[in-house]
Design an enzyme around this catalytic site. Structure first.
Site, PDB file in Angstrom:
ATOM      1  N   ASP A  36     -76.518 -31.421 -58.488  1.00 35.59           N
ATOM      2  CA  ASP A  36     -76.407 -32.841 -58.547  1.00 35.59           C
ATOM      3  C   ASP A  36     -77.239 -33.484 -57.770  1.00 35.59           C
ATOM      4  O   ASP A  36     -78.020 -32.918 -56.795  1.00 35.59           O
ATOM      5  CB  ASP A  36     -74.823 -33.076 -57.963  1.00 35.59           C
ATOM      6  CG  ASP A  36     -74.122 -34.375 -58.321  1.00 35.59           C
ATOM      7  OD1 ASP A  36     -73.586 -34.442 -59.295  1.00 35.59           O
ATOM      8  OD2 ASP A  36     -74.423 -35.271 -57.604  1.00 35.59           O
ATOM      9  N   ASN A  86     -75.342 -31.713 -68.233  1.00 36.28           N
ATOM     10  CA  ASN A  86     -74.116 -32.747 -68.274  1.00 36.28           C
ATOM     11  C   ASN A  86     -74.448 -33.992 -67.505  1.00 36.28           C
ATOM     12  O   ASN A  86     -73.979 -35.041 -67.449  1.00 36.28           O
ATOM     13  CB  ASN A  86     -73.017 -32.030 -67.509  1.00 36.28           C
ATOM     14  CG  ASN A  86     -72.127 -32.714 -66.759  1.00 36.28           C
ATOM     15  OD1 ASN A  86     -71.127 -33.389 -67.897  1.00 36.28           O
ATOM     16  ND2 ASN A  86     -71.742 -33.156 -65.619  1.00 36.28           N
ATOM     17  N   TYR A 151     -76.590 -46.845 -73.264  1.00 34.58           N
ATOM     18  CA  TYR A 151     -75.946 -45.415 -73.194  1.00 34.58           C
ATOM     19  C   TYR A 151     -75.912 -45.109 -74.550  1.00 34.58           C
ATOM     20  O   TYR A 151     -75.822 -43.821 -74.864  1.00 34.58           O
ATOM     21  CB  TYR A 151     -74.730 -45.744 -72.536  1.00 34.58           C
ATOM     22  CG  TYR A 151     -73.924 -44.335 -72.181  1.00 34.58           C
ATOM     23  CD1 TYR A 151     -74.207 -43.604 -71.310  1.00 34.58           C
ATOM     24  CD2 TYR A 151     -72.585 -44.097 -72.858  1.00 34.58           C
ATOM     25  CE1 TYR A 151     -73.711 -42.310 -70.796  1.00 34.58           C
ATOM     26  CE2 TYR A 151     -71.933 -42.903 -72.541  1.00 34.58           C
ATOM     27  CZ  TYR A 151     -72.544 -42.179 -71.508  1.00 34.58           C
ATOM     28  OH  TYR A 151     -71.766 -41.012 -71.164  1.00 34.58           O
ATOM     29  N   LYS A 155     -77.275 -41.261 -75.858  1.00 34.71           N
ATOM     30  CA  LYS A 155     -76.667 -40.363 -76.253  1.00 34.71           C
ATOM     31  C   LYS A 155     -76.712 -39.901 -77.733  1.00 34.71           C
ATOM     32  O   LYS A 155     -76.615 -38.893 -78.077  1.00 34.71           O
ATOM     33  CB  LYS A 155     -75.060 -40.713 -76.035  1.00 34.71           C
ATOM     34  CG  LYS A 155     -74.626 -40.614 -74.692  1.00 34.71           C
ATOM     35  CD  LYS A 155     -74.939 -39.131 -73.844  1.00 34.71           C
ATOM     36  CE  LYS A 155     -74.384 -39.246 -72.469  1.00 34.71           C
ATOM     37  NZ  LYS A 155     -74.309 -37.737 -71.923  1.00 34.71           N
ATOM     38  N   ILE A 184     -62.965 -40.225 -71.004  1.00 33.78           N
ATOM     39  CA  ILE A 184     -62.445 -38.865 -70.093  1.00 33.78           C
ATOM     40  C   ILE A 184     -62.342 -39.486 -68.836  1.00 33.78           C
ATOM     41  O   ILE A 184     -62.909 -40.444 -68.379  1.00 33.78           O
ATOM     42  CB  ILE A 184     -63.394 -37.881 -70.058  1.00 33.78           C
ATOM     43  CG1 ILE A 184     -63.966 -37.303 -71.315  1.00 33.78           C
ATOM     44  CG2 ILE A 184     -62.903 -36.947 -69.219  1.00 33.78           C
ATOM     45  CD1 ILE A 184     -62.523 -36.679 -72.096  1.00 33.78           C
TER      46      ILE A 184
END
Length: 250
Positions: A36, A86, A151, A155, A184
């Site tokens: 991270d 991720n 974004y 993606k 989510i």
């Protein structure tokens, strides 16, 4: 123990989907590198998992950070079998309202990060006879959404890059798939809630996008990532798996 004796590197694992995936992988027998940009978050997750986790700080948009992250992972656990790309973030804005530096940051983390992490991890996967890469795409890889230009572009690129990587590295025993989450309940939306005038109304609107009338949870996505990382998905590569509560079925 679906990932017994496997070594997995998960980026953006200090919160949300990445954190849930790190815990699930460890429960299924994997040794997990918790990566991270915020080392404190990575260390917290690794400490909660225990001896089969290792925390490392890295900005996936920077090649030197990524090279050091992969090297540290291999030195600590002895190799790599699984990469979960991720790490990512989003922001509000259209092509006319976005500042160039914010556009660059979103593209760099979400798309360039997948490129860099894969570039330096793939040689290590090859040394172990192959492996699995799971990229985090999004439902907006295939459908548009207002006021998220950077974004959406990033993606969409992840989904296309996944297909290219799958073809390029199949003969090296590496499978590459992507997961497309819907809405989510994670730290991604926590940041957006801070930017909107009425967070409660905004959240209700997000829930209403799904025929199930709710937001998904990080574990919902982690379960699919586990399937794609494991040998159970041995005949799947170049595919995108949508987990969105029915959003794209409309």
């Amino acid at each position: 123990m679906r990932l017994e004796n496997k070594i997995a590197l998960i980026t953006g694992a200090g919160a949300g989907i990445g954190e849930a995936t790190a815990h699930l992988f460890a429960q299924q027998g994997a040794k997990v590198v918790v990566a991270d940009r915020n080392f404190d978050n990575a260390a917290r997750v690794a400490a909660a998992i225990g001896e089969n986790a290792f925390a490392v700080a890295a900005d996936v948009a920077k090649a030197e950070d990524v090279k050091a992250m992969v090297q540290a992972s291999v030195e600590h656990f002895g190799g790599l079998d699984i990469l979960v790309n991720n790490a990512g973030f989003g922001c509000l804005g259209t092509v006319t309202t976005l500042e160039e530096d914010l556009w660059d940051s979103v593209i760099d983390v979400n798309l360039k990060g997948v490129f860099l992490c894969s570039k330096y991890a793939i040689p290590e996967l090859i040394k172990r006879g192959g492996g699995s890469i799971v990229n985090l795409a999004s439902t907006i890889s295939v459908v548009g959404i207002p006021d998220r230009a950077a974004y959406v572009a990033a993606k969409g690129g992840v989904a296309a890059l996944t297909r290219a990587m799958a073809l390029d590295h199949a003969n090296e025993g590496i499978r590459v798939n992507s997961v497309a989450p819907g809405v989510i309940n994670s730290s991604y939306y926590d940041k957006i809630f801070q930017q909107v005038e009425d967070p409660v109304a905004f959240k209700k609107g997000l829930e209403a996008r799904s025929p199930l009338n709710k937001m998904g949870e990080p574990i919902d996505i982690a379960n699919m990532i586990l399937f794609l990382a494991s040998d159970e998905s041995s005949f799947s590569t170049g595919a995108m798996f949508t987990i969105d509560g029915g959003y794209t079925a409309r």
